[in-house]
Design an enzyme around this catalytic site. Sequence first.
Site, mmCIF file in Angstrom:
data_model
loop_
_atom_site.group_PDB
_atom_site.id
_atom_site.type_symbol
_atom_site.label_atom_id
_atom_site.label_comp_id
_atom_site.label_asym_id
_atom_site.label_seq_id
_atom_site.Cartn_x
_atom_site.Cartn_y
_atom_site.Cartn_z
ATOM 1 N N ASP A 16 -6.571 -0.510 -3.294
ATOM 2 C CA ASP A 16 -7.034 -1.455 -2.452
ATOM 3 C C ASP A 16 -7.309 -2.942 -3.387
ATOM 4 O O ASP A 16 -7.904 -3.008 -4.318
ATOM 5 C CB ASP A 16 -8.680 -1.105 -2.329
ATOM 6 N N ASN A 87 -3.800 -1.269 7.282
ATOM 7 C CA ASN A 87 -2.892 -1.465 6.214
ATOM 8 C C ASN A 87 -1.582 -2.181 6.803
ATOM 9 O O ASN A 87 -1.351 -2.326 7.857
ATOM 10 C CB ASN A 87 -2.606 -0.278 5.795
ATOM 11 N N HIS A 104 -3.693 -6.078 10.625
ATOM 12 C CA HIS A 104 -3.735 -7.292 9.548
ATOM 13 C C HIS A 104 -2.141 -7.567 9.035
ATOM 14 O O HIS A 104 -1.949 -8.243 8.192
ATOM 15 C CB HIS A 104 -4.278 -6.641 8.080
ATOM 16 N N ASN A 196 -13.441 10.320 5.301
ATOM 17 C CA ASN A 196 -13.745 9.442 4.224
ATOM 18 C C ASN A 196 -14.214 10.130 3.160
ATOM 19 O O ASN A 196 -14.249 11.254 3.022
ATOM 20 C CB ASN A 196 -14.500 8.423 4.623
#
Length: 223
Positions: A16, A87, A104, A196
């Site tokens: 990230d 991503n 994105h 997660n």
Amino acid sequence: MFFGGAGVSTESGIPDFRGAEGIYTRAEGRIPPERILSHDFFFEHTEQFYDFYKKHMVYKDAKPNAAHKKLAELERAGKLRGVVTQNIDGLHQAAGSRNVKELHGSIHRNHCVKCGKVYRLEDVLNAAGVPRCACGGIIKPDVVLYGEALDDDTVSGSISLIRAADTLIVGGTSLTVYPAAGLIDFFHGKNLVLINKSETPYDGLATLRLYGSIGELLGSVAL
Ligand code: ZN
């Protein structure tokens, strides 16, 4: 439907960028990644932008992991409508997914800001310094920078998919980055599955919560 964040790609070795060190300059000290990856910074300091971008945003040898592969298999089997991702690495398509909404943008699409000519990732990476078009214009990645709006068609397409889904699997995102995180609010189906490494603000709404590696958890799903 699957909705994924950075955590889906970290298992392919793509960190990230928020964890990346900013650029140091004599005048401003340390410039944080969020500023470097902004619309204004791109046009004001294009060379510094590309230094950071090539180092921290582009991992051209990264391969799809078990999560990407399973999602592609589920789509082929008619069990998954599509993928909405935050991503920009194109790994879902590399794994074989066809219906992918890239909120994105993508490092694989690039265009000249002057004439609009389209360029590949290789053209950007092979350029020494700032990549330029034959017309002299700067080549810009089709990646949504800070200070830029998300693409309308991509957002409305993502909302339609999420709205129509009976099951939404959300993985690898802390669900804190807006406006992408707000998309979850459009889901009114039966099953909300959250995968997660740690808790998210939406855990209380989930039908099923799984904490752990998304590659291992999704990868072990039987078709
Ligand atoms: Zn051009």
